[in-house]
Design a protein around this motif. Structure first.
Motif, PDB file in Angstrom:
ATOM      1  N   VAL A   1     -63.682  12.849 -48.910  1.00 34.56           N
ATOM      2  CA  VAL A   1     -64.874  12.031 -49.517  1.00 34.56           C
ATOM      3  C   VAL A   1     -64.553  11.994 -50.981  1.00 34.56           C
ATOM      4  CG1 VAL A   1     -66.175  13.993 -49.995  1.00 34.56           C
ATOM      5  CG2 VAL A   1     -67.426  11.990 -49.871  1.00 34.56           C
ATOM      6  N   ASP A   2     -64.828  10.498 -51.408  1.00 33.73           N
ATOM      7  CA  ASP A   2     -64.939  10.229 -53.197  1.00 33.73           C
ATOM      8  C   ASP A   2     -66.283   9.591 -53.309  1.00 33.73           C
ATOM      9  OD1 ASP A   2     -64.421   7.383 -52.592  1.00 33.73           O
ATOM     10  OD2 ASP A   2     -62.590   8.136 -51.754  1.00 33.73           O
ATOM     11  N   ARG A   3     -66.451   9.547 -54.718  1.00 33.34           N
ATOM     12  CA  ARG A   3     -67.807   8.982 -55.125  1.00 33.34           C
ATOM     13  C   ARG A   3     -67.543   8.120 -56.290  1.00 33.34           C
ATOM     14  NH1 ARG A   3     -69.253  15.128 -56.811  1.00 33.34           N
ATOM     15  NH2 ARG A   3     -67.337  14.808 -57.754  1.00 33.34           N
ATOM     16  N   GLU A   4     -68.397   7.209 -56.337  1.00 32.81           N
ATOM     17  CA  GLU A   4     -68.475   6.313 -57.506  1.00 32.81           C
ATOM     18  C   GLU A   4     -69.169   6.980 -58.840  1.00 32.81           C
ATOM     19  OE1 GLU A   4     -67.286   3.027 -57.299  1.00 32.81           O
ATOM     20  OE2 GLU A   4     -67.503   3.103 -59.523  1.00 32.81           O
ATOM     21  N   GLY A   5     -68.287   7.040 -59.689  1.00 39.00           N
ATOM     22  CA  GLY A   5     -68.914   8.178 -60.919  1.00 39.00           C
ATOM     23  C   GLY A   5     -67.883   9.163 -60.827  1.00 39.00           C
ATOM     24  N   GLY A   6     -68.570  10.142 -61.711  1.00 41.66           N
ATOM     25  CA  GLY A   6     -67.432  11.424 -61.681  1.00 41.66           C
ATOM     26  C   GLY A   6     -66.752  11.386 -63.355  1.00 41.66           C
ATOM     27  N   GLY A   7     -66.290  12.625 -63.437  1.00 40.57           N
ATOM     28  CA  GLY A   7     -65.708  12.717 -64.814  1.00 40.57           C
ATOM     29  C   GLY A   7     -64.183  12.615 -65.027  1.00 40.57           C
ATOM     30  N   PHE A   8     -63.690  12.705 -64.065  1.00 41.09           N
ATOM     31  CA  PHE A   8     -62.219  13.266 -63.851  1.00 41.09           C
ATOM     32  C   PHE A   8     -61.390  11.967 -63.517  1.00 41.09           C
ATOM     33  CE2 PHE A   8     -58.638  14.602 -61.176  1.00 41.09           C
ATOM     34  CZ  PHE A   8     -57.874  15.246 -62.051  1.00 41.09           C
ATOM     35  N   PHE A   9     -60.303  11.948 -64.424  1.00 41.44           N
ATOM     36  CA  PHE A   9     -59.250  10.774 -63.881  1.00 41.44           C
ATOM     37  C   PHE A   9     -58.043  11.231 -63.565  1.00 41.44           C
ATOM     38  CE2 PHE A   9     -61.761   8.637 -67.209  1.00 41.44           C
ATOM     39  CZ  PHE A   9     -61.898   7.293 -66.523  1.00 41.44           C
ATOM     40  N   GLN A  10     -57.942  10.986 -62.071  1.00 36.59           N
ATOM     41  CA  GLN A  10     -56.540  11.491 -61.592  1.00 36.59           C
ATOM     42  C   GLN A  10     -55.366  10.729 -62.292  1.00 36.59           C
ATOM     43  OE1 GLN A  10     -54.447  13.627 -59.402  1.00 36.59           O
ATOM     44  NE2 GLN A  10     -56.048  13.429 -58.077  1.00 36.59           N
ATOM     45  N   GLU A  11     -54.358  11.615 -62.504  1.00 37.42           N
ATOM     46  CA  GLU A  11     -53.228  11.141 -63.140  1.00 37.42           C
ATOM     47  C   GLU A  11     -51.860  11.336 -62.320  1.00 37.42           C
ATOM     48  OE1 GLU A  11     -53.026  11.595 -67.428  1.00 37.42           O
ATOM     49  OE2 GLU A  11     -50.629  11.840 -67.325  1.00 37.42           O
ATOM     50  N   TRP A  12     -51.131  10.237 -62.219  1.00 39.63           N
ATOM     51  CA  TRP A  12     -49.799  10.652 -61.455  1.00 39.63           C
ATOM     52  C   TRP A  12     -48.615   9.667 -62.045  1.00 39.63           C
ATOM     53  CZ3 TRP A  12     -48.196   6.677 -57.611  1.00 39.63           C
ATOM     54  CH2 TRP A  12     -49.204   5.264 -57.791  1.00 39.63           C
ATOM     55  N   SER A  13     -47.665  10.105 -61.627  1.00 40.42           N
ATOM     56  CA  SER A  13     -46.141   9.530 -61.825  1.00 40.42           C
ATOM     57  C   SER A  13     -45.903   8.461 -60.806  1.00 40.42           C
ATOM     58  CB  SER A  13     -44.967  10.202 -62.132  1.00 40.42           C
ATOM     59  OG  SER A  13     -45.308  11.345 -63.256  1.00 40.42           O
ATOM     60  N   GLY A  14     -45.825   7.422 -61.004  1.00 36.29           N
ATOM     61  CA  GLY A  14     -45.577   6.488 -59.798  1.00 36.29           C
ATOM     62  C   GLY A  14     -44.348   5.710 -60.033  1.00 36.29           C
ATOM     63  N   LEU A  15     -43.446   5.555 -58.795  1.00 40.51           N
ATOM     64  CA  LEU A  15     -42.393   4.852 -58.798  1.00 40.51           C
ATOM     65  C   LEU A  15     -42.430   3.822 -57.547  1.00 40.51           C
ATOM     66  CD1 LEU A  15     -39.301   4.604 -59.378  1.00 40.51           C
ATOM     67  CD2 LEU A  15     -38.893   6.407 -57.397  1.00 40.51           C
ATOM     68  N   PHE A  16     -41.899   2.647 -57.785  1.00 36.66           N
ATOM     69  CA  PHE A  16     -42.378   1.431 -56.896  1.00 36.66           C
ATOM     70  C   PHE A  16     -40.880   0.806 -56.629  1.00 36.66           C
ATOM     71  CE2 PHE A  16     -46.146   1.810 -59.280  1.00 36.66           C
ATOM     72  CZ  PHE A  16     -46.893   2.337 -58.330  1.00 36.66           C
ATOM     73  N   VAL A  17     -40.290   0.581 -55.483  1.00 41.65           N
ATOM     74  CA  VAL A  17     -38.898   0.249 -55.250  1.00 41.65           C
ATOM     75  C   VAL A  17     -39.151  -1.237 -54.354  1.00 41.65           C
ATOM     76  CG1 VAL A  17     -36.934   0.832 -54.221  1.00 41.65           C
ATOM     77  CG2 VAL A  17     -38.237   2.460 -55.153  1.00 41.65           C
ATOM     78  N   MET A  18     -38.376  -2.130 -54.770  1.00 44.68           N
ATOM     79  CA  MET A  18     -38.385  -3.365 -54.076  1.00 44.68           C
ATOM     80  C   MET A  18     -36.808  -3.371 -53.717  1.00 44.68           C
ATOM     81  SD  MET A  18     -40.376  -6.185 -55.950  1.00 44.68           S
ATOM     82  CE  MET A  18     -41.953  -6.019 -56.561  1.00 44.68           C
ATOM     83  N   ASP A  19     -36.314  -3.364 -52.629  1.00 40.44           N
ATOM     84  CA  ASP A  19     -35.044  -3.698 -52.068  1.00 40.44           C
ATOM     85  C   ASP A  19     -34.874  -5.196 -51.911  1.00 40.44           C
ATOM     86  OD1 ASP A  19     -33.793  -1.193 -52.307  1.00 40.44           O
ATOM     87  OD2 ASP A  19     -34.108  -0.644 -50.103  1.00 40.44           O
ATOM     88  N   GLY A  20     -33.645  -5.497 -52.475  1.00 43.28           N
ATOM     89  CA  GLY A  20     -33.568  -6.867 -52.423  1.00 43.28           C
ATOM     90  C   GLY A  20     -32.524  -7.288 -51.136  1.00 43.28           C
ATOM     91  N   GLU A  21     -32.466  -8.149 -50.608  1.00 44.54           N
ATOM     92  CA  GLU A  21     -31.671  -8.509 -49.189  1.00 44.54           C
ATOM     93  C   GLU A  21     -30.247  -8.581 -49.498  1.00 44.54           C
ATOM     94  OE1 GLU A  21     -33.004  -8.723 -46.193  1.00 44.54           O
ATOM     95  OE2 GLU A  21     -35.017  -8.179 -47.235  1.00 44.54           O
ATOM     96  N   GLN A  22     -29.576  -8.695 -50.796  1.00 42.01           N
ATOM     97  CA  GLN A  22     -28.466  -8.766 -50.794  1.00 42.01           C
ATOM     98  C   GLN A  22     -27.751  -7.525 -51.667  1.00 42.01           C
ATOM     99  OE1 GLN A  22     -26.421 -11.510 -50.107  1.00 42.01           O
ATOM    100  NE2 GLN A  22     -28.571 -12.045 -49.088  1.00 42.01           N
ATOM    101  N   GLY A  23     -28.364  -6.379 -51.259  1.00 43.69           N
ATOM    102  CA  GLY A  23     -27.981  -4.882 -51.510  1.00 43.69           C
ATOM    103  C   GLY A  23     -28.412  -4.705 -53.095  1.00 43.69           C
TER     104      GLY A  23
END
Lengths: 324, 164
Positions: A238-260
């Motif tokens: 369950v999550d709520r609209e509101g609240g005082g906390f900000f979740q923080e994370w490190s994000g990595l996003f990968v796009m593989d190209g079709e040519q290697g």
């Protein structure tokens, strides 16, 4: 291919984006580090530690909100040089799967576990008072929870469980493996012994029960359970609209190209900048697919190479024998 | 473009054969995986059943990049009469099985393959990769006792310098 053996450097063609999560140590303020020079070519299904696969995502969009101003002198004023007056970046995406992590990251605030309630518990929007947890005994691992034969009989294959420490008056960030919430005082959480398990991201699914142990379908985020941790069953999240906390994370996003080739986008610190939201994708007739929609603001780190304050790193690994 | 067409065919043939090794056909006296390229065979009005038949139709070229990007349209035709032992009443199941095999073969990662030249006695690897999109299914059509379908796949390649 030319006589030199080089192939023209064409624009990358990609079909989708894979997302990965790593926890930020909120207590000391240290994010995860992804070094594309050392780890950039990892197989998508087996990310290097501490990165956790979030699956495919769509509608991935980066936005630079950095503003560049001109320094003008003279009359009439003539731009002589430029300065960055504001550095800001956001990233938005839609997750293709609904897992605990994906829901928590897009929730905008702390995201809670619906702990199975005690008999007669008063109704509450984020779940009533929880049933008594089950203590772990020696021998547990990240994928196997040893509770003893008698306690194991209280569980069933398919149960969702959360594993974490008791709340005992801690103040500050709580949650094993990932900081899941911030407690400002014991009274705000009612001194609830189950509060950490209520917010913890250290969850799993029981896939087998044998010899007094609960086998989980995947490894717990926090790894081998620490002494004193207990396990509780949960019905969902369950999550709520509101609240005082900000979740923080490190994000990595990968796009593989079709040519290697491969594009990598590393955001050391991301925080949700909107409440929980979904996007609907029409399938047919009345059917719609509901995707978790997230928008995140990138927060700064200092690059150890030159001390610059930066928000994200974009890396490009060209395919073999491509001109550069 | 011929290299890309050949590469896609060989990739699809090998993948289909891996998904269902039992799907074979006899063509000109030779037993082989149940997939062929129409333009590579004798002109014939006969379309084999329980096998995949590739037909290359449209193509277009985008000249804006460092290498021309070629998009080719591949139709994959197949059908089934069902098993005689079942009175043909399993033709829908057999067509669905072919649908599933095609999804598995076309959609398996990676949806790309190193472009090869099969012009000589020994295949030669070229410098780029052939890649393709997901399979799109047309409606199943009834042709007498036969149930048929045409699926399509967009196949892409870069035209390399000196490649014809």
């Amino acid at each position: 291919m030319s006589g030199s053996g080089l192939v023209g450097a064409v624009a990358p063609v990609t079909r989708r984006v894979r997302a990965y999560f790593a926890p930020v140590d909120r207590v000391v303020g240290v994010p995860a580090v992804f070094d594309p020079a050392q780890m950039g070519t990892f197989a998508l299904d087996t990310p290097p530690a501490p990165w956790v696969d979030l699956g495919w995502c769509s509608a991935f969009a980066r936005k630079s909100l950095t503003e560049v101003g001109a320094l003008r002198t003279g009359a009439p004023a003539v731009a002589q040089s430029q300065i960055r007056t504001e550095v800001e970046a956001t990233v938005s995406l839609e997750f293709e799967s609904w897992g605990k992590l994906q829901i928590a990251l897009t929730a905008g605030s702390q995201q809670m576990n619906l702990l199975v309630t005690a008999n007669g518990a008063a109704a509450n929007g984020s779940g009533g008072a929880a049933a008594a947890p089950i203590p772990l005994i020696a021998g547990s691992t990240a994928t196997s929870l040893t509770v003893g034969a008698a306690a194991a009989s209280q569980f069933s294959v398919g149960d969702l469980v959360v594993v974490d420490v008791d709340y005992a008056g801690q103040v500050g960030f709580v949650g094993s493996g990932v900081s899941a919430a911030y407690v400002s005082s014991a009274t705000t959480v009612g001194n609830d012994v189950n509060y950490v398990r209520r917010v913890s991201l250290n969850v799993g699914r029981v896939v087998a029960i044998a010899d007094g142990s609960l086998q989980l379908g995947g490894a717990l985020l926090a790894g081998v359970p620490a002494t004193g941790m207990q396990v509780s069953r949960l019905a969902g999240f369950v999550d709520r609209e509101g609240g005082g906390f900000f979740q923080e994370w490190s994000g990595l996003f990968v796009m593989d190209g079709e040519q290697g080739d491969r594009m990598l986008y590393f955001y050391p610190r991301l925080q949700a900048m909107q409440g929980a939201a979904e996007s609907l994708e029409a399938l047919a007739g009345p059917l719609e697919r509901v995707k978790l929609a997230g928008v995140f603001r990138a927060l700064p780190v200092k690059d150890a190479n030159d001390g610059e304050t930066v928000l994200c790193f974009r890396s490009y690994l060209p395919g073999a024998m491509r001109a550069v | 473009m011929q290299n890309a067409k050949d590469t896609f065919y060989v990739s699809l043939r090998d993948r289909l054969s891996a998904v269902n090794p039992a799907r074979t056909m006899v063509l000109r006296g030779v037993t082989r995986p149940g997939v062929l390229v129409e333009e590579n065979e004798l002109a014939s009005a006969y379309q084999p059943v329980d096998a995949f038949c590739l037909r290359w139709t449209g193509s277009r070229v985008d000249m804006r990049g460092a290498l021309p990007l070629v998009a080719m349209h591949c139709e994959i035709r197949y059908g089934s009469d069902g098993n005689a032992g079942n009175g043909g009443m399993d033709r829908g199941r057999l067509l669905a099985a072919m649908d599933a095999e095609l999804v598995a073969a076309v959609g398996a990662a990676p949806q790309s393959a190193a472009k090869m030249s099969y012009a000589g006695a020994t295949p030669v690897a070229l410098g780029t990769r052939v890649f393709w999109g997901d399979v799109a299914f047309g409606a199943a059509t009834v042709n007498g006792e036969r149930l048929e379908r045409v699926a399509t796949v967009e196949v892409f390649c870069y035209q390399e310098a000196g490649e014809l």
